[in-house]
Design a protein around this motif. Structure first.
Motif, mmCIF file in Angstrom:
data_model
loop_
_atom_site.group_PDB
_atom_site.id
_atom_site.type_symbol
_atom_site.label_atom_id
_atom_site.label_comp_id
_atom_site.label_asym_id
_atom_site.label_seq_id
_atom_site.Cartn_x
_atom_site.Cartn_y
_atom_site.Cartn_z
ATOM 1 N N MET A 1 0.821 -1.194 0.000
ATOM 2 C CA MET A 1 0.000 0.000 0.000
ATOM 3 C C MET A 1 0.860 1.251 0.000
ATOM 4 S SD MET A 1 -3.293 0.748 2.359
ATOM 5 C CE MET A 1 -2.426 0.660 3.909
ATOM 6 N N ALA A 2 2.059 1.164 0.515
ATOM 7 C CA ALA A 2 2.880 2.348 0.625
ATOM 8 C C ALA A 2 3.443 2.791 -0.706
ATOM 9 C CB ALA A 2 4.017 2.101 1.611
ATOM 10 N N ALA A 3 3.848 1.825 -1.540
ATOM 11 C CA ALA A 3 4.521 2.161 -2.770
ATOM 12 C C ALA A 3 3.519 2.556 -3.850
ATOM 13 C CB ALA A 3 5.358 0.972 -3.245
ATOM 14 N N GLU A 4 3.907 3.501 -4.695
ATOM 15 C CA GLU A 4 3.067 3.847 -5.820
ATOM 16 C C GLU A 4 3.082 2.713 -6.825
ATOM 17 O OE1 GLU A 4 3.741 7.471 -7.761
ATOM 18 O OE2 GLU A 4 3.083 8.710 -6.096
ATOM 19 N N LEU A 5 1.938 2.541 -7.492
ATOM 20 C CA LEU A 5 1.804 1.488 -8.470
ATOM 21 C C LEU A 5 1.722 2.108 -9.851
ATOM 22 C CD1 LEU A 5 -0.918 -0.559 -6.588
ATOM 23 C CD2 LEU A 5 1.543 -0.881 -6.506
ATOM 24 N N ASP A 6 2.506 1.609 -10.800
ATOM 25 C CA ASP A 6 2.458 2.099 -12.154
ATOM 26 C C ASP A 6 1.125 1.734 -12.787
ATOM 27 O OD1 ASP A 6 5.883 1.139 -12.591
ATOM 28 O OD2 ASP A 6 5.047 3.051 -11.952
ATOM 29 N N SER A 7 0.650 2.617 -13.684
ATOM 30 C CA SER A 7 -0.628 2.385 -14.337
ATOM 31 C C SER A 7 -0.639 1.035 -15.023
ATOM 32 C CB SER A 7 -0.885 3.497 -15.355
ATOM 33 O OG SER A 7 -2.104 3.298 -16.028
ATOM 34 N N GLY A 8 -1.709 0.296 -14.898
ATOM 35 C CA GLY A 8 -1.842 -1.000 -15.551
ATOM 36 C C GLY A 8 -1.125 -2.084 -14.813
ATOM 37 N N GLU A 9 0.179 -2.038 -14.819
ATOM 38 C CA GLU A 9 0.976 -3.053 -14.135
ATOM 39 C C GLU A 9 0.724 -3.022 -12.637
ATOM 40 O OE1 GLU A 9 5.065 -2.718 -15.069
ATOM 41 O OE2 GLU A 9 4.810 -3.082 -17.220
ATOM 42 N N GLY A 10 0.568 -1.822 -12.086
ATOM 43 C CA GLY A 10 0.333 -1.699 -10.652
ATOM 44 C C GLY A 10 -0.993 -2.299 -10.235
ATOM 45 N N GLU A 317 -2.908 -2.707 14.801
ATOM 46 C CA GLU A 317 -1.945 -2.926 13.729
ATOM 47 C C GLU A 317 -1.311 -4.309 13.842
ATOM 48 O OE1 GLU A 317 -1.776 -0.698 11.509
ATOM 49 O OE2 GLU A 317 -2.336 1.215 12.442
ATOM 50 N N SER A 318 -0.454 -4.628 12.868
ATOM 51 C CA SER A 318 0.343 -5.852 12.941
ATOM 52 C C SER A 318 1.596 -5.565 13.761
ATOM 53 C CB SER A 318 0.752 -6.306 11.540
ATOM 54 O OG SER A 318 -0.379 -6.594 10.749
ATOM 55 N N CYS A 319 1.960 -6.486 14.654
ATOM 56 C CA CYS A 319 3.102 -6.282 15.537
ATOM 57 C C CYS A 319 4.002 -7.510 15.530
ATOM 58 C CB CYS A 319 2.644 -6.001 16.965
ATOM 59 S SG CYS A 319 1.694 -4.471 17.142
ATOM 60 N N VAL A 320 5.294 -7.257 15.308
ATOM 61 C CA VAL A 320 6.304 -8.304 15.456
ATOM 62 C C VAL A 320 6.821 -8.234 16.887
ATOM 63 C CG1 VAL A 320 8.514 -9.211 14.646
ATOM 64 C CG2 VAL A 320 6.962 -8.070 13.030
ATOM 65 N N VAL A 321 6.704 -9.346 17.617
ATOM 66 C CA VAL A 321 7.135 -9.371 19.008
ATOM 67 C C VAL A 321 8.200 -10.449 19.189
ATOM 68 C CG1 VAL A 321 6.445 -9.605 21.416
ATOM 69 C CG2 VAL A 321 4.846 -8.615 19.760
ATOM 70 N N TYR A 322 9.347 -10.038 19.694
ATOM 71 C CA TYR A 322 10.465 -10.939 19.993
ATOM 72 C C TYR A 322 10.480 -11.103 21.512
ATOM 73 C CZ TYR A 322 15.318 -12.729 19.462
ATOM 74 O OH TYR A 322 16.458 -13.495 19.453
ATOM 75 N N LYS A 357 2.587 0.535 9.347
ATOM 76 C CA LYS A 357 1.592 -0.526 9.467
ATOM 77 C C LYS A 357 2.080 -1.741 10.248
ATOM 78 C CE LYS A 357 -1.741 1.475 7.306
ATOM 79 N NZ LYS A 357 -2.919 1.922 8.072
ATOM 80 N N ILE A 358 3.387 -1.922 10.370
ATOM 81 C CA ILE A 358 3.935 -3.023 11.162
ATOM 82 C C ILE A 358 4.854 -2.418 12.221
ATOM 83 C CG2 ILE A 358 5.285 -5.153 11.164
ATOM 84 C CD1 ILE A 358 4.480 -5.653 8.327
ATOM 85 N N HIS A 359 4.667 -2.826 13.475
ATOM 86 C CA HIS A 359 5.448 -2.285 14.580
ATOM 87 C C HIS A 359 6.249 -3.410 15.228
ATOM 88 C CE1 HIS A 359 3.231 1.565 14.392
ATOM 89 N NE2 HIS A 359 2.257 0.791 13.963
ATOM 90 N N PHE A 360 7.360 -3.042 15.865
ATOM 91 C CA PHE A 360 8.332 -4.025 16.328
ATOM 92 C C PHE A 360 8.590 -3.848 17.819
ATOM 93 C CE2 PHE A 360 8.759 -3.410 11.862
ATOM 94 C CZ PHE A 360 9.112 -4.645 11.339
ATOM 95 N N PHE A 361 8.511 -4.975 18.549
ATOM 96 C CA PHE A 361 8.609 -4.921 20.001
ATOM 97 C C PHE A 361 9.480 -6.041 20.548
ATOM 98 C CE2 PHE A 361 4.533 -2.995 18.937
ATOM 99 C CZ PHE A 361 4.617 -1.789 19.624
ATOM 100 N N VAL A 362 10.098 -5.729 21.689
ATOM 101 C CA VAL A 362 10.792 -6.736 22.488
ATOM 102 C C VAL A 362 9.947 -6.987 23.720
ATOM 103 C CG1 VAL A 362 12.841 -7.274 23.840
ATOM 104 C CG2 VAL A 362 13.075 -6.059 21.669
ATOM 105 N N GLY A 363 9.578 -8.242 23.937
ATOM 106 C CA GLY A 363 8.831 -8.609 25.124
ATOM 107 C C GLY A 363 9.764 -9.155 26.186
ATOM 108 N N THR A 364 9.549 -8.747 27.430
ATOM 109 C CA THR A 364 10.389 -9.214 28.532
ATOM 110 C C THR A 364 9.518 -9.817 29.626
ATOM 111 O OG1 THR A 364 10.337 -7.056 29.601
ATOM 112 C CG2 THR A 364 12.142 -7.470 28.065
ATOM 113 N N ILE A 365 10.101 -10.731 30.393
ATOM 114 C CA ILE A 365 9.343 -11.480 31.395
ATOM 115 C C ILE A 365 8.817 -10.583 32.509
ATOM 116 C CG2 ILE A 365 11.333 -12.042 32.833
ATOM 117 C CD1 ILE A 365 10.108 -14.838 33.175
#
Length: 438
Positions: A1-10, A317-322, A357-365
């Motif tokens: 969604m972020a990138a522009e799409l060329d006409s037709g091909e996009g 949102e979508s979240c990556v959690v380590y 749209k995607i966020h990144f987190f470190v989870g701790t005990i």
């Protein structure tokens, strides 16, 4: 969604190479044939089994026919039906009511990809995209159809925050007005709030204190109160004692800003630097954790610790959690693994002037939020494990590979491409607990 799409091909990349031309012919036509400068494509997510869909489809049909027949711009609007029907027979029966294009029912993977991409959490949903670039115009097409039935504001192009704010002056508590030009050189916070909202009333003293502290320090900080009050009298009673600038409940900019930043709950504090580059799309919890403003302007970090202040991102949102055991070694490994991928995500969003749209987190005990999330999806919180949590779609994905930067890049790329095994989020109770694959 972020990138522009060329006409037709996009558009072909977005929707697949072919679409059905109509319900009558069921003929396949190249998706690229819909593309064109000045065009708007409505992606209509709907299903025959859904009562709200059955109610909205006639509304959309009337809007579509009126636009096509009464406007010289008739050729500039197309609609593509993207089915949520439960079988092919239902799809064709429902599609027979529609005069526009459709994604072939067999393209289930492409449909699922679009559902993730546009955060479709319920139907009916109408997403409007630019027919030339493929960039999103609005994910609230239903609201646009309702608010602009004669399409007077077509093609409904999204505006920058500057363009929206320049549409009028700002109120002050004493009744005077302030022009947009007076915001030059300042850090500006858009404060979405309302008198009737208990959390807003709790946060009001915090942001007022921060405003006074920062201006005493000559930090050039301005707050614009964007009202969600039910009436002008309610707004004025709450706003007049405040030193902020204001946008009242009857001001068209209130709704435009809410749509621009997908404000689904208040209070919300969106921060911009002096060049109108977004610093944070929700700085409220950062401010509450730093009431003396020692870390102003609360830059959003590439990788954050999973604490309560980031609950909105987990919910929306979508979240990556380590997940880690909280030791310095594991935390360092997690940050080093996540940062390159997080940086690429942030830079891509900024280049497109879109929210991350995607966020990144470190989870701790030692974090209650980390323990709760880990338990919720059935993961251990005391040893290394990486997951993507997508609460809006009630799904999560487990990573089973190398815990390094290259592995994280691949994990996120596969998530975007829909190549990961999906697990449904559900409340873990005894034997119903979800356990990750080994």
């Amino acid at each position: 969604m972020a990138a522009e799409l060329d006409s037709g091909e996009g558009l072909a990349k977005l929707l697949g190479n072919v679409l059905l031309e109509s319900s009558k012919t069921r003929k396949e036509v190249p998706t690229a044939s819909l593309a064109g400068e000045g065009k708007v494509i409505g992606l209509y997510f709907s299903g025959q089994w859904c009562p709200p869909c059955k109610a909205f489809t006639p509304v959309l049909l009337a809007f579509y026919h009126a636009f096509k027949t009464s406007s010289e711009r008739g050729e500039l609007l197309d609609v593509v039906f993207i089915s949520s029907d439960r079988n092919k027979e239902s799809f064709h029966e429902y599609y027979s009511e529609m005069p526009w294009h459709a994604m072939p029912y067999e393209c289930r993977e492409k449909k699922a990809e679009l559902t993730r991409k546009f955060r479709i959490t319920g139907i009916p949903s109408l997403v409007l995209v630019d027919g030339q670039t493929g960039k999103v115009i609005s994910t609230s097409g239903r609201n646009i159809v309702a608010a602009d039935p004669e399409a007077k504001k077509f093609p409904w192009k999204p505006q920058t925050v500057e363009e929206i704010l320049k549409r009028g002056d700002f109120m002050q508590g004493d009744g005077s007005l302030v022009k947009f030009s007076e915001l030059s050189g300042k850090t500006v916070g858009l404060y979405f709030s309302a008198e009737w909202c208990p959390p807003c009333r709790s946060f009001a003293p915090v942001i007022l204190r921060a405003y006074n502290i920062l201006n005493d320090r000559k930090k050039k900080f301005e707050v614009i109160y964007v009202s969600s009050d039910h009436s002008m009298s309610q707004f004025l009673e709450y706003f007049e004692p405040l030193p902020f600038l204001g946008i009242g409940p009857d001001d068209e900019r209130r709704e435009m800003l809410g749509d621009r930043f997908s404000v689904n709950g208040i209070p919300r504090l969106v921060l911009f630097d002096e060049n109108w580059k977004m610093i944070s799309d929700d700085a409220r919890m950062s401010l509450m954790a730093d009431p003396d403003c020692e870390h102003f302007p609360w830059q959003y970090q590439l990788v954050n610790f999973l604490h309560e202040q980031f609950a909105r991102y987990l919910n929306e949102e979508s979240c990556v959690v380590y997940f880690t055991d909280g030791t310095k070694r594991q935390i360092s490994n997690a940050e080093n693994a996540l940062e390159p991928c997080a940086r690429a995500e942030v830079e891509s969003a900024r280049a497109a002037d879109e929210p991350q749209k995607i966020h990144f987190f470190v989870g701790t005990i030692d974090s209650e939020v980390s323990r709760t999330i880990a338990q919720f999806i059935g993961l251990p919180s005391d040893r290394p494990a990486v997951t993507i949590i997508d609460c809006p779609l009630r799904t999560w994905y487990y990573y089973n590979g190398s815990l390094d930067a290259r592995g994280m890049d691949l994990f996120v790329a596969n998530y975007r491409a829909g190549k990961l095994d999906k697990h449904d989020i559900k409340q873990p109770t005894g034997s119903d607990s979800i356990t990750p694959p080994r």
